[in-house]
Design a protein around this motif. Structure first.
Motif, short mmCIF file in Angstrom:
data_model
loop_
_atom_site.label_atom_id
_atom_site.label_comp_id
_atom_site.label_asym_id
_atom_site.label_seq_id
_atom_site.Cartn_x
_atom_site.Cartn_y
_atom_site.Cartn_z
N GLU A 104 12.57 -10.51 -5.06
CA GLU A 104 13.72 -10.01 -4.30
C GLU A 104 15.01 -9.99 -5.12
N THR A 105 14.92 -9.96 -6.45
CA THR A 105 16.12 -9.99 -7.28
C THR A 105 16.57 -8.62 -7.75
N ALA A 106 15.88 -7.54 -7.37
CA ALA A 106 16.22 -6.20 -7.87
C ALA A 106 17.66 -5.82 -7.49
N PHE A 107 18.03 -6.05 -6.23
CA PHE A 107 19.38 -5.70 -5.79
C PHE A 107 20.43 -6.51 -6.55
N ALA A 108 20.12 -7.78 -6.79
CA ALA A 108 21.06 -8.63 -7.52
C ALA A 108 21.25 -8.15 -8.95
N PHE A 109 20.18 -7.73 -9.61
CA PHE A 109 20.30 -7.21 -10.97
C PHE A 109 21.07 -5.89 -10.99
N ALA A 110 20.88 -5.07 -9.96
CA ALA A 110 21.63 -3.82 -9.89
C ALA A 110 23.13 -4.09 -9.81
N LEU A 111 23.52 -5.09 -9.02
CA LEU A 111 24.94 -5.44 -8.92
C LEU A 111 25.45 -6.11 -10.18
N ALA A 112 24.54 -6.62 -11.02
CA ALA A 112 24.94 -7.26 -12.27
C ALA A 112 25.05 -6.25 -13.42
N GLY A 113 24.94 -4.96 -13.11
CA GLY A 113 25.15 -3.94 -14.12
C GLY A 113 23.89 -3.35 -14.71
N CYS A 114 22.73 -3.68 -14.16
CA CYS A 114 21.46 -3.14 -14.67
C CYS A 114 21.08 -1.87 -13.92
N SER A 115 20.25 -1.08 -14.57
CA SER A 115 19.65 0.07 -13.91
C SER A 115 18.33 -0.37 -13.29
N VAL A 116 18.08 0.06 -12.07
CA VAL A 116 16.87 -0.34 -11.35
C VAL A 116 16.12 0.93 -10.93
N SER A 117 14.90 1.05 -11.40
CA SER A 117 14.05 2.18 -11.02
C SER A 117 12.79 1.65 -10.34
N GLU A 118 11.92 2.54 -9.93
CA GLU A 118 10.74 2.14 -9.17
C GLU A 118 9.46 2.62 -9.85
N GLN A 119 8.49 1.75 -9.89
CA GLN A 119 7.11 2.09 -10.20
C GLN A 119 6.26 1.63 -9.02
N PHE A 120 5.01 2.04 -9.02
CA PHE A 120 4.18 1.75 -7.86
C PHE A 120 2.85 1.16 -8.28
N THR A 121 2.30 0.37 -7.40
CA THR A 121 0.95 -0.14 -7.55
C THR A 121 0.27 -0.06 -6.19
N PHE A 122 -1.01 -0.33 -6.16
CA PHE A 122 -1.77 -0.36 -4.90
C PHE A 122 -2.28 -1.79 -4.71
N ARG A 123 -2.08 -2.33 -3.53
CA ARG A 123 -2.45 -3.73 -3.29
C ARG A 123 -3.13 -3.86 -1.93
N VAL A 124 -4.23 -4.60 -1.92
CA VAL A 124 -4.98 -4.88 -0.70
C VAL A 124 -4.78 -6.35 -0.35
N GLU A 125 -4.40 -6.64 0.87
CA GLU A 125 -4.15 -8.02 1.27
C GLU A 125 -5.46 -8.80 1.38
N ALA A 126 -5.35 -10.12 1.27
CA ALA A 126 -6.54 -10.98 1.19
C ALA A 126 -7.37 -10.95 2.46
N ASP A 127 -6.77 -10.63 3.61
CA ASP A 127 -7.51 -10.64 4.87
C ASP A 127 -8.00 -9.25 5.28
N ALA A 128 -7.99 -8.30 4.33
CA ALA A 128 -8.42 -6.94 4.65
C ALA A 128 -9.94 -6.89 4.90
N ASP A 129 -10.37 -5.91 5.67
CA ASP A 129 -11.77 -5.73 6.00
C ASP A 129 -12.34 -4.60 5.13
N PRO A 130 -13.33 -4.89 4.24
CA PRO A 130 -13.88 -3.84 3.38
C PRO A 130 -14.47 -2.67 4.16
N VAL A 131 -15.03 -2.91 5.32
CA VAL A 131 -15.60 -1.83 6.12
C VAL A 131 -14.51 -0.85 6.54
N LYS A 132 -13.40 -1.38 7.01
CA LYS A 132 -12.28 -0.51 7.42
C LYS A 132 -11.65 0.18 6.22
#
Length: 370
Positions: free
Chosen positions: A111-139
């Motif tokens: 949760e520090t991205a906003f803080a770094f942006a206010l500190a003068g950094c550039s903040v961009s976005e990349q993406f990943t795919f994540r499955v939570e530990a309680d997910a159902d493989p059938v679904k």
């Protein structure tokens, strides 16, 4: 009454562990700490890199997928907590060694991205795919694209899954994927990381073998703090077929869920890979990228990017990509849009009008007689 909040230690990742960072950096790790009232409330690790043209970079160690500051903030109200994050980010930027380029890729839950942006950094976005530990493989299978589900089932009929810790066997598959001249992996660093992870019971190699028992594909998995990462996959192009990647990824996801771990596919590096991963229907998550450049660093990196891409002419665009690099139709389209209304293309002398041309193919004899 507002309940105080505290940044939980569960937000730490395996990539922030001291043993991981030491193994990844080969002992070249540097760290800074932020101290308030005699207690360290934050620390950040990095490695220095001397880039071409003298660019001084502070970056993450190799194979460290995400890295942000390790925080130990005092309990506080939500508003004070945000203020503390801003203060930490500002003090980190002031305490960093002199540099031309600084870069971090933050974890999905950082949760520090906003803080770094206010500190003068550039903040961009990349993406990943994540499955939570309680997910159902059938679904999850029901959410997957039908063609991807067919690939998984087809590969499952002809390939067999194996778990092992033979790093040399993994390297053999890697060199069959990309020969030595084209393989950019640093296997010494990977071997150190694998040894350090397996010593703690936090790594394994999953492999797929064909009917003759030969390795067709393999992936190095690492995990910690409740998340398993699909770190480095490889396949034998001649033995694996197009469905081995789908089955290997699916088996890795099931391996994670069976052990109560969330599964992170560890991002992607091309539009084609992103399209392939999207076909599984896994939820998308944002990884913020924090960068800070001096004027010199920004200019030199821009020149470097231009120099590397100046001869990009024959890239085959992904069919699902809206931007087609090296495609002559794109500048033609821009030229058509820029042309004033009513302006026509100048006709070539002697050429028949397009509407009067006969589209029926003619033999050479017919063209001569005409």
């Amino acid at each position: 009454m507002i309940t105080p909040v505290e940044l939980s230690g569960s937000r730490k990742t395996v990539f922030q562990e001291a043993w991981w960072l030491q193994a990844a950096s080969g002992g070249a790790l540097e760290s800074i700490a932020i101290n308030w009232g005699g207690s360290d409330v934050a620390s950040l690790s990095f490695v220095r890199k001397e880039r071409p043209l003298g660019i001084r970079s502070l970056v993450m160690p190799p194979y460290t997928r995400t890295l942000g500051p390790v925080l130990s903030l005092p309990p506080s109200t939500p508003s004070r907590h945000c203020a503390n994050l801003r203060r930490v980010a500002a003090e980190i930027m002031l305490k960093l060694p002199r540099h031309d380029h600084f870069s971090l890729r933050l974890d999905c839950e950082d949760e520090t991205a906003f803080a770094f942006a206010l500190a003068g950094c550039s903040v961009s976005e990349q993406f990943t795919f994540r499955v939570e530990a309680d997910a159902d493989p059938v679904k999850l299978m029901e959410r997957a694209d039908r063609s991807t589900a067919r690939l998984i089932r087809a590969a499952n009929r002809r390939l067999k899954l194996h778990e092992h810790a033979d790093f040399g066997r993994f390297v053999d598959v890697a060199y069959r994927h990309h020969p030595a001249g084209r393989n950019s992996h640093d296997f010494q660093v990977l071997e150190r990381l694998f040894a350090a992870s397996t010593a703690r019971g936090q790594a394994i190699i999953l492999g797929l073998t064909d009917a003759q028992g030969r390795d067709a594909a393999s992936v190095l998995l690492v995990w910690g703090h409740g998340v398993l990462y699909y770190l480095v996959p490889h396949r034998d192009r001649e033995r694996s077929g197009g469905d081995a990647n789908a089955l290997l990824l699916w088996n890795a996801m099931e391996f994670a869920l069976d052990r109560g771990l969330a599964f992170d596919v560890d991002g992607y590096h091309s539009v084609g890979t992103a399209s392939f991963l999207s076909s599984f229907g896994f939820p998308r998550h944002i990884r913020h990228v924090v960068t800070h450049c001096s004027l010199r660093g920004a200019l030199l990196r821009t020149l470097q990017g231009w120099w590397r891409n100046r001869e990009v002419r024959d890239l085959r665009p992904d069919p699902l990509c809206g931007v087609q690099m090296g495609n002559a139709r794109l500048p033609q389209r821009f030229g058509q849009e820029a042309r004033p209304q009513g302006q026509t293309v100048k006709k070539v002398q002697g050429a028949p009008p397009a509407a009067s041309r006969d589209e029926t193919p003619r033999t050479p004899k017919e063209r001569v007689s005409q």
